[in-house]
Design a protein around this motif. Structure first.
Motif, PDB file in Angstrom:
ATOM      1  N   SER A 192       0.834  -1.200   0.000  1.00 36.94           N
ATOM      2  CA  SER A 192       0.000   0.000   0.000  1.00 36.94           C
ATOM      3  C   SER A 192       0.872   1.255   0.000  1.00 36.94           C
ATOM      4  O   SER A 192       1.767   1.414   0.830  1.00 36.94           O
ATOM      5  CB  SER A 192      -0.901  -0.006   1.239  1.00 36.94           C
ATOM      6  N   GLN A 193       0.594   2.173  -0.918  1.00 38.21           N
ATOM      7  CA  GLN A 193       1.344   3.422  -0.976  1.00 38.21           C
ATOM      8  C   GLN A 193       1.183   4.224   0.311  1.00 38.21           C
ATOM      9  O   GLN A 193       2.153   4.818   0.819  1.00 38.21           O
ATOM     10  CB  GLN A 193       0.887   4.237  -2.182  1.00 38.21           C
ATOM     11  N   ALA A 194      -0.002   4.226   0.862  1.00 35.89           N
ATOM     12  CA  ALA A 194      -0.227   4.974   2.101  1.00 35.89           C
ATOM     13  C   ALA A 194       0.611   4.403   3.239  1.00 35.89           C
ATOM     14  O   ALA A 194       1.218   5.147   4.024  1.00 35.89           O
ATOM     15  CB  ALA A 194      -1.710   4.962   2.461  1.00 35.89           C
ATOM     16  N   LEU A 195       0.668   3.074   3.340  1.00 29.69           N
ATOM     17  CA  LEU A 195       1.476   2.459   4.393  1.00 29.69           C
ATOM     18  C   LEU A 195       2.959   2.650   4.131  1.00 29.69           C
ATOM     19  O   LEU A 195       3.745   2.855   5.078  1.00 29.69           O
ATOM     20  CB  LEU A 195       1.153   0.967   4.503  1.00 29.69           C
ATOM     21  N   MET A 196       3.370   2.588   2.874  1.00 24.30           N
ATOM     22  CA  MET A 196       4.785   2.765   2.560  1.00 24.30           C
ATOM     23  C   MET A 196       5.254   4.172   2.901  1.00 24.30           C
ATOM     24  O   MET A 196       6.398   4.374   3.331  1.00 24.30           O
ATOM     25  CB  MET A 196       5.043   2.448   1.091  1.00 24.30           C
ATOM     26  N   ARG A 197       4.393   5.167   2.732  1.00 20.38           N
ATOM     27  CA  ARG A 197       4.772   6.531   3.126  1.00 20.38           C
ATOM     28  C   ARG A 197       5.026   6.603   4.624  1.00 20.38           C
ATOM     29  O   ARG A 197       5.975   7.262   5.073  1.00 20.38           O
ATOM     30  CB  ARG A 197       3.668   7.503   2.714  1.00 20.38           C
ATOM     31  N   ARG A 198       4.219   5.919   5.407  1.00 15.64           N
ATOM     32  CA  ARG A 198       4.435   5.889   6.854  1.00 15.64           C
ATOM     33  C   ARG A 198       5.732   5.151   7.188  1.00 15.64           C
ATOM     34  O   ARG A 198       6.469   5.569   8.092  1.00 15.64           O
ATOM     35  CB  ARG A 198       3.240   5.224   7.545  1.00 15.64           C
ATOM     36  N   TRP A 199       6.022   4.076   6.457  1.00 16.65           N
ATOM     37  CA  TRP A 199       7.267   3.326   6.681  1.00 16.65           C
ATOM     38  C   TRP A 199       8.488   4.185   6.348  1.00 16.65           C
ATOM     39  O   TRP A 199       9.480   4.185   7.093  1.00 16.65           O
ATOM     40  CB  TRP A 199       7.250   2.050   5.834  1.00 16.65           C
ATOM     41  N   ASP A 227      10.968  -4.185  11.637  1.00 20.08           N
ATOM     42  CA  ASP A 227      11.589  -3.877  12.926  1.00 20.08           C
ATOM     43  C   ASP A 227      11.563  -2.388  13.246  1.00 20.08           C
ATOM     44  O   ASP A 227      11.595  -2.014  14.423  1.00 20.08           O
ATOM     45  CB  ASP A 227      13.037  -4.379  12.954  1.00 20.08           C
ATOM     46  N   VAL A 228      11.569  -1.534  12.224  1.00 25.83           N
ATOM     47  CA  VAL A 228      11.588  -0.088  12.490  1.00 25.83           C
ATOM     48  C   VAL A 228      10.188   0.475  12.714  1.00 25.83           C
ATOM     49  O   VAL A 228      10.048   1.670  13.013  1.00 25.83           O
ATOM     50  CB  VAL A 228      12.246   0.677  11.314  1.00 25.83           C
ATOM     51  N   MET A 229       9.169  -0.356  12.591  1.00 34.46           N
ATOM     52  CA  MET A 229       7.798   0.150  12.639  1.00 34.46           C
ATOM     53  C   MET A 229       7.254   0.171  14.054  1.00 34.46           C
ATOM     54  O   MET A 229       7.468  -0.767  14.826  1.00 34.46           O
ATOM     55  CB  MET A 229       6.888  -0.731  11.776  1.00 34.46           C
ATOM     56  N   PRO A 230       6.507   1.214  14.402  1.00 33.03           N
ATOM     57  CA  PRO A 230       5.759   1.183  15.657  1.00 33.03           C
ATOM     58  C   PRO A 230       4.681   0.103  15.585  1.00 33.03           C
ATOM     59  O   PRO A 230       4.299  -0.334  14.485  1.00 33.03           O
ATOM     60  CB  PRO A 230       5.153   2.586  15.743  1.00 33.03           C
TER      61      PRO A 230
END
Length: 254
Positions: free
Chosen positions: A156-163, A217-220
């Motif tokens: 998902s582009q929206a999720l990738m922006r958050r990542w 691993d870097v994700m909240p």
């Protein structure tokens, strides 16, 4: 279902919950992998003396696929990992003509006769993923066996922006930050599978890939869960007619 990926860990970090979801519903799954991930950056101490990263990662692939419930793992061709940047090394996946890669995948399609083929959408910017995506779509057209349905497994582009926001904060030297906009626009996603119940098995399979740092691993916790509890796909065969997304692939009506 035939799942075609580029590297060991793609089957788990990418399509892990989909494989487990299919296996739980009685759909036999074959995982085909085009390299042994030789260009990966191993976690310190994860490659024992006297062995190679390629051997370690192949073993991790097989153990993770077993945890997910896949019936078989096939190594496609004899290509090496191309790495993220620079000229593709001789003998690497991206140095091969896409037709040659497609030939090998078509051979597997004719051998295993899947009704469903899935590959990564490559919207993470990795060139090996794009090579496998293009070769898989070509192979479906080349094969004698006619596959009923073909899907791209989407980020998902929206999720990738958050990542990417998390990467910028925690790993500002990460190679992915130089790749531009990542992910598939959410409007292009045709299929949403609720795989919340597969999260425990997905986590166990990810733990098999001890030589590789997990992208999660870097994700909240909230972002990690958003990535890992819904599978997002784009149907390319037959073309999606529009309307509400599909929510199941493995029942009699699908």
């Amino acid at each position: 279902m035939l799942v075609v990926v580029a590297h060991p860990d793609d089957e788990t970090f990418g399509t892990g919950s989909l494989i487990a979801h299919a296996a739980e519903r009685g759909c036999p799954v074959v995982v085909a992998c085009a390299t042994r991930g030789e260009a990966g950056a191993p976690v310190p101490g994860s490659v024992p003396p006297g062995t190679t990263l390629a051997a370690v990662r192949e073993d991790e692939l097989r153990r993770a696929a077993d945890v997910l419930g896949a019936e078989r793992v096939e190594l496609v061709g004899d290509w090496t990992d191309s790495g993220m940047e620079g000229a593709a090394p001789a003998g690497s996946l991206c140095a091969a003509p896409v037709e040659s890669v497609a030939d090998e995948i078509a051979r597997l399609i004719d051998e295993w006769r899947p009704t469903l083929v899935v590959t990564l959408d490559a919207s993470d910017g990795h060139r090996d993923h794009a090579q496998v995506r293009d070769a898989t779509l070509h192979a479906v057209e080349m094969a004698r066996w006619q596959v009923d349905r073909v899907y791209l497994h989407c980020l998902s582009q929206a999720l990738m922006r958050r990542w990417v926001d998390e990467l910028e904060r925690q790993r500002p030297d990460a190679a992915h930050l130089a790749l531009g906009e990542l992910g598939t626009p959410d409007s292009a996603i045709t299929t949403l599978l609720d795989t919340d119940d597969q999260l425990p098995v997905r986590e166990r399979a990810m733990a098999m890939h001890a030589s590789q740092a997990s992208p999660y691993d870097v994700m909240p916790p909230d972002l990690r869960r958003d990535f890992l509890t819904v599978e997002r796909l784009r149907r390319v065969r037959p073309p999606w007619p529009g309307g509400a997304p599909e929510t199941e692939l493995f029942d009699a009506s699908s």
